[in-house]
Scaffold this motif. Structure first.
Motif, short mmCIF file in Angstrom:
data_model
loop_
_atom_site.label_atom_id
_atom_site.label_comp_id
_atom_site.label_asym_id
_atom_site.label_seq_id
_atom_site.Cartn_x
_atom_site.Cartn_y
_atom_site.Cartn_z
N HIS A 89 0.68 -1.62 0.02
CA HIS A 89 -0.24 -0.07 -0.48
C HIS A 89 0.81 1.46 -0.10
N GLU A 90 1.62 1.55 0.77
CA GLU A 90 2.43 2.71 1.23
C GLU A 90 3.69 2.52 -0.09
N LEU A 91 3.71 1.82 -0.88
CA LEU A 91 4.42 1.88 -2.86
C LEU A 91 3.85 2.56 -3.41
N GLU A 92 2.62 1.38 -3.30
CA GLU A 92 1.72 2.83 -4.74
C GLU A 92 1.06 3.51 -4.64
N SER A 93 1.22 3.88 -3.00
CA SER A 93 0.71 5.60 -2.57
C SER A 93 1.90 6.35 -3.41
N GLU A 94 3.06 5.94 -3.09
CA GLU A 94 3.91 6.52 -3.59
C GLU A 94 4.29 6.98 -5.56
N GLY A 95 3.86 5.95 -6.21
CA GLY A 95 3.59 5.97 -7.29
C GLY A 95 4.02 4.24 -7.70
N CYS A 96 3.99 3.94 -7.37
CA CYS A 96 4.02 2.44 -7.80
C CYS A 96 3.73 1.82 -8.50
N ARG A 97 4.04 0.66 -9.46
CA ARG A 97 2.65 -0.47 -9.75
C ARG A 97 3.34 -1.55 -9.25
N VAL A 98 2.69 -2.42 -8.23
CA VAL A 98 3.21 -3.54 -7.66
C VAL A 98 2.27 -4.72 -7.62
N ALA A 99 3.06 -5.72 -8.33
CA ALA A 99 2.24 -6.96 -7.61
C ALA A 99 3.19 -8.59 -7.59
N GLU A 100 2.99 -9.37 -7.14
CA GLU A 100 2.99 -10.54 -6.63
C GLU A 100 2.55 -11.55 -7.21
N VAL A 101 3.87 -11.99 -8.00
CA VAL A 101 4.03 -13.05 -9.09
C VAL A 101 4.43 -14.52 -8.59
N LYS A 102 3.60 -15.13 -9.18
CA LYS A 102 3.94 -17.10 -8.64
C LYS A 102 4.86 -17.69 -9.64
N VAL A 103 6.23 -17.83 -9.37
CA VAL A 103 7.24 -18.67 -9.83
C VAL A 103 7.04 -19.62 -10.03
N PRO A 104 8.23 -20.81 -11.22
CA PRO A 104 7.66 -22.02 -11.14
C PRO A 104 9.28 -22.36 -10.44
N TYR A 105 9.49 -22.02 -8.88
CA TYR A 105 9.97 -22.50 -8.03
C TYR A 105 10.13 -22.60 -6.57
#
Length: 237
Positions: free
Chosen positions: A206-222
């Motif tokens: 939430h803090e990063l998004e409020s500072e203008g970043c686009r944040v995502a959780e990404v599943k990885v093959p590991y």
């Protein structure tokens, strides 16, 4: 990774306070969901990089990668000795905690040992040949210019040590990683050492998004630590 208590004074730390263990290039490709064509022509920072061989193998593939870690103030020969000791100790404790991990990738503890020892050998060999690629630094401060790198990768440090690194440290470190990145920061994994999701992750997002970043959780093959199969992608807009 070199998992030492981070201080904001000297880069130098006593070697017995540094755990010098790392991952291979192949492990990084899976952990960070990296596609080699996407990295062509980009400047990449691995921080903290410890005994990882991502930089060493990336250079052979023609990639522009810099490694940064608190441990790099020590001589490669000393780090190699320390790394072998640390791997031996880690494998002993791993035997007692095997049920906390997913063994599809490594097969067994000896398979894990082979990966760790290979990463260490490749890293130390490359440090001797290209010392300028290995920059000593103490988070949350880095000796790099603003947006010096397109992509910053950070593995097995943030979130994992939330029992000894407070939320302010996490925020300061992520902001510093973003400062030296022009495009994206990827952090892996999103769990602490018990395999639990970092308790303040939503607050940080939430803090990063409020500072203008686009944040995502990404599943990885590991996935090695149970539940540790996601990264945090933080993109500058």
């Amino acid at each position: 990774m070199s998992k030492t208590e981070q201080s904001r004074g000297n880069t130098k730390q006593e070697l017995d306070r540094v755990v010098f263990i790392g991952r291979t290039f192949e492990e990084y490709a899976h952990m960070f969901d990296l596609k080699m064509p996407e990295l062509a022509g980009k400047r990449v920072l691995d921080c903290p990089s410890g005994a990882c061989s991502f930089t060493a193998h990336g250079l052979k593939e023609g990639l522009d990668i810099t490694a940064s870690d608190i441990a790099y103030d020590h001589k490669p020969d000393d780090l190699e000795v320390k790394g072998l000791q640390d791997i031996g100790h880690a494998m002993e404790t791993m035997e007692q905690a095997k049920s906390n991990y997913v063994w599809d990738y490594y097969g067994d503890v000896e398979g894990l040992r082979r990966h760790r020892e290979q990463a260490l050998r490749d890293c130390v060999r490359d440090m001797r040949e290209f010392p300028d690629r290995y920059v000593a630094a103490v988070l949350p401060e880095l000796p790099f210019d603003n947006e010096q790198f397109h992509l910053v990768l950070s593995a097995h440090f943030l979130f994992m040590y939330s029992d000894r690194l407070d939320y302010d440290f996490h925020v300061q470190t992520v902001r510093e990683l973003l400062r030296v990145a022009s495009e994206e920061v990827r952090i892996f994994p999103l769990t602490d050492l018990s395999g639990s999701r970092y308790v303040h992750l939503e607050r940080l997002i939430h803090e990063l998004e409020s500072e203008g970043c686009r944040v995502a959780e990404v599943k990885v093959p590991y996935e090695f630590m149970k539940n540790g199969n996601s990264l945090l992608s933080i993109r500058k807009i």
